[in-house]
Design an enzyme around this catalytic site. Sequence first.
Site, PDB file in Angstrom:
ATOM      1  N   HIS A   1       0.201   4.088  -3.918  1.00  0.00           N
ATOM      2  CA  HIS A   1      -0.033   3.754  -5.314  1.00  0.00           C
ATOM      3  C   HIS A   1       1.225   4.047  -6.114  1.00  0.00           C
ATOM      4  O   HIS A   1       1.905   5.031  -5.837  1.00  0.00           O
ATOM      5  CB  HIS A   1      -1.217   4.565  -5.878  1.00  0.00           C
TER       6      HIS A   1
ATOM      7  N   ASP B   1      -9.039   0.895  -3.291  1.00  0.00           N
ATOM      8  CA  ASP B   1      -9.465  -0.274  -2.523  1.00  0.00           C
ATOM      9  C   ASP B   1      -9.807   0.054  -1.070  1.00  0.00           C
ATOM     10  O   ASP B   1     -10.298  -0.791  -0.338  1.00  0.00           O
ATOM     11  CB  ASP B   1      -8.364  -1.342  -2.545  1.00  0.00           C
TER      12      ASP B   1
HETATM   13  N1  CMC Z   1       2.117   0.961   4.028  1.00  0.00           N
HETATM   14  C1  CMC Z   1       3.327   1.298   4.503  1.00  0.00           C
HETATM   15  N2  CMC Z   1       4.372   1.683   3.730  1.00  0.00           N
HETATM   16  C2  CMC Z   1       4.161   1.734   2.409  1.00  0.00           C
HETATM   17  C3  CMC Z   1       2.921   1.401   1.835  1.00  0.00           C
HETATM   18  C4  CMC Z   1       1.876   1.005   2.691  1.00  0.00           C
HETATM   19  N3  CMC Z   1       0.692   0.675   2.190  1.00  0.00           N
HETATM   20  N4  CMC Z   1       3.004   1.541   0.500  1.00  0.00           N
HETATM   21  C5  CMC Z   1       4.252   1.942   0.232  1.00  0.00           C
HETATM   22  N5  CMC Z   1       4.962   2.075   1.388  1.00  0.00           N
HETATM   23  C6  CMC Z   1       6.344   2.552   1.536  1.00  0.00           C
HETATM   24  C7  CMC Z   1       7.343   1.491   1.136  1.00  0.00           C
HETATM   25  O1  CMC Z   1       7.712   0.694   2.239  1.00  0.00           O
HETATM   26  C8  CMC Z   1       8.470   2.327   0.611  1.00  0.00           C
HETATM   27  O2  CMC Z   1       9.160   2.872   1.698  1.00  0.00           O
HETATM   28  P1  CMC Z   1      10.769   3.091   1.638  1.00  0.00           P
HETATM   29  O3  CMC Z   1      10.982   4.084   0.532  1.00  0.00           O
HETATM   30  O4  CMC Z   1      11.127   3.603   2.976  1.00  0.00           O
HETATM   31  O5  CMC Z   1      11.366   1.753   1.336  1.00  0.00           O
HETATM   32  C9  CMC Z   1       7.767   3.491  -0.091  1.00  0.00           C
HETATM   33  O6  CMC Z   1       6.515   3.614   0.597  1.00  0.00           O
HETATM   34  C10 CMC Z   1       7.505   3.262  -1.574  1.00  0.00           C
HETATM   35  O7  CMC Z   1       6.805   2.033  -1.722  1.00  0.00           O
HETATM   36  P2  CMC Z   1       7.023   0.997  -2.883  1.00  0.00           P
HETATM   37  O8  CMC Z   1       6.643  -0.368  -2.421  1.00  0.00           O
HETATM   38  O9  CMC Z   1       8.399   1.166  -3.471  1.00  0.00           O
HETATM   39  O10 CMC Z   1       5.975   1.544  -3.937  1.00  0.00           O
HETATM   40  P3  CMC Z   1       5.362   0.754  -5.163  1.00  0.00           P
HETATM   41  O11 CMC Z   1       4.987   1.764  -6.166  1.00  0.00           O
HETATM   42  O12 CMC Z   1       6.265  -0.347  -5.583  1.00  0.00           O
HETATM   43  O13 CMC Z   1       4.057   0.059  -4.540  1.00  0.00           O
HETATM   44  C11 CMC Z   1       1.853  -0.405  -3.878  1.00  0.00           C
HETATM   45  C12 CMC Z   1       2.764   0.494  -4.720  1.00  0.00           C
HETATM   46  C13 CMC Z   1       0.396  -0.040  -4.195  1.00  0.00           C
HETATM   47  C14 CMC Z   1       2.076  -1.872  -4.260  1.00  0.00           C
HETATM   48  C15 CMC Z   1       2.151  -0.177  -2.362  1.00  0.00           C
HETATM   49  O14 CMC Z   1       1.879   1.158  -2.017  1.00  0.00           O
HETATM   50  C16 CMC Z   1       1.375  -1.150  -1.466  1.00  0.00           C
HETATM   51  O15 CMC Z   1       1.839  -2.263  -1.228  1.00  0.00           O
HETATM   52  N6  CMC Z   1       0.171  -0.733  -0.950  1.00  0.00           N
HETATM   53  C17 CMC Z   1      -0.659  -1.619  -0.180  1.00  0.00           C
HETATM   54  C18 CMC Z   1      -1.448  -2.541  -1.098  1.00  0.00           C
HETATM   55  C19 CMC Z   1      -2.559  -1.825  -1.834  1.00  0.00           C
HETATM   56  O16 CMC Z   1      -3.329  -1.070  -1.271  1.00  0.00           O
HETATM   57  N7  CMC Z   1      -2.682  -2.091  -3.158  1.00  0.00           N
HETATM   58  C20 CMC Z   1      -3.724  -1.536  -4.006  1.00  0.00           C
HETATM   59  C21 CMC Z   1      -3.166  -0.624  -5.046  1.00  0.00           C
HETATM   60  S1  CMC Z   1      -4.400   0.387  -5.867  1.00  0.00           S
HETATM   61  C22 CMC Z   1      -5.483  -0.670  -6.688  1.00  0.00           C
HETATM   62  C23 CMC Z   1      -4.862  -1.753  -7.475  1.00  0.00           C
HETATM   63  O17 CMC Z   1      -3.834  -1.613  -8.141  1.00  0.00           O
HETATM   64  O18 CMC Z   1      -5.440  -2.831  -7.497  1.00  0.00           O
END
Ligand code: CMC
Length: 393
Positions: free
Chosen positions: A269, A327
């Site tokens: 998140h 989720d």
């Molecule tokens: N699986 C594997 N690696 C992950 C994941 C994941 N689900 N989420 C983040 N990471 C890693 C990412 O690759 C990055 O690694 P590095 O620093 O080595 O490059 C690090 O963690 C930080 O991730 P980010 O993408 O920069 O973080 P963000 O704040 O931009 O993204 C997020 C947040 C929710 C989009 C992301 O965690 C994600 O894609 N999760 C899976 C989709 C999901 O479950 N979404 C629902 C969110 S909660 C409810 C809602 O908003 O609707």
Amino acid sequence: TGYFTYDPAFTSTASCESQITYIDGDKGVLLHRGYPIEQLATDSDFPEVCYLLLHGELPSAEEKEQFTRDITYHTMVHEQVSTFYRGFRRDAHPMAILCGVTGALSSFYHDSTDITDPVQRMIASHRLIAKMPTLAAMAYKYSVGQPFVYPRNDLSYAQNFLHLMFSVPAEPYTINPVLCRAIDRIFILHADHEQNASSSTVRLAGSSGANPFACIAAGIASLWGPAHGGANEAVLKMLTQIGRPERIPEFIERAKNKDDPFRLMGFGHRVYKNFDPRAQVLRKTCHEVLGELGITNEPLLDIAMELERIALEDEYFIERKLYPNVDFYSGIIFKAIGIPVSMFTVLFAIARTAGWIAQWKEMIESPDMKIGRPRQLYTGRPQRDYVPLDRRN
Ligand code: CMC
């Protein structure tokens, strides 16, 4: 042209002031108008939370009764809306349909498109909260070829939604109070979450003076993506794809591999870096629902629990503070209730409509409301002269 800060993906920019929702991501705290989400999820109900988000205070008994009347008054949709549905393919994704019909509401309710009138702003808010379950269930009914069902105002908001989804003219749906409570709780847990992508979209769309139906349609479009509300659908597909607990390590390795676009859906998140309080409530609700339905063997729940256990012990996830989000467990509950996977994000949209409309209203009523207009860093070509076609190579 002056200076501005460069903050791609808005990781550190506050775009507005708001009094609606507070999140402390490090401590796993989520408050609506000051009230902790855990207390609201346990002791309140969704219409009351809608009132709280819109008005800033919990309603008195009288206000609650009046609000229920205001909402139920608007649960039906204009009969002509049903012909709109018939233009879609039967296999259309319900989020595509919801996005289209919600935007189209502005062509049915012209009076509520006057955003300068506070009475109409409130009526638009009531209309959107009231009609969203009707519109959502109609998308489902259309996909399975059953007749549209009319709302029933003697039922609660959650009961009515289950009735709209599962009653048929030949037989009304028997509403199980435990399942109904689970749906209501899921609606509460998804009602608002401050400046997430879809709420920011609603605000940006609304900042130009666009009408509330159009703004909520924009929010639905933004919610649909798998990084946001689409994750609940993606989680269930992922758990199904994993299939059995022995395959979990393979998927964990894939999630860690930077050359593989695969991510653990329902994990991570932008704001929560300790735990997502909504996920904790849902894990409990998930066990309650399966218990009530006598489902002792749900392989997807076993996979989810094992996946969570392994991931939370893995250095990659610990270092990056990745925890299950809201989720992660909601889909298993929806599946047990009999809601098809393609409807999962639609349920999220029903609930989030409360937060979207509360934030839209707060913005419109703010004295320093201005059109949102982000800047950019231009990285393209410098100025150059036009080249006629015969001199291009
Ligand atoms: N699986 C594997 N690696 C992950 C994941 C994941 N689900 N989420 C983040 N990471 C890693 C990412 O690759 C990055 O690694 P590095 O620093 O080595 O490059 C690090 O963690 C930080 O991730 P980010 O993408 O920069 O973080 P963000 O704040 O931009 O993204 C997020 C947040 C929710 C989009 C992301 O965690 C994600 O894609 N999760 C899976 C989709 C999901 O479950 N979404 C629902 C969110 S909660 C409810 C809602 O908003 O609707």
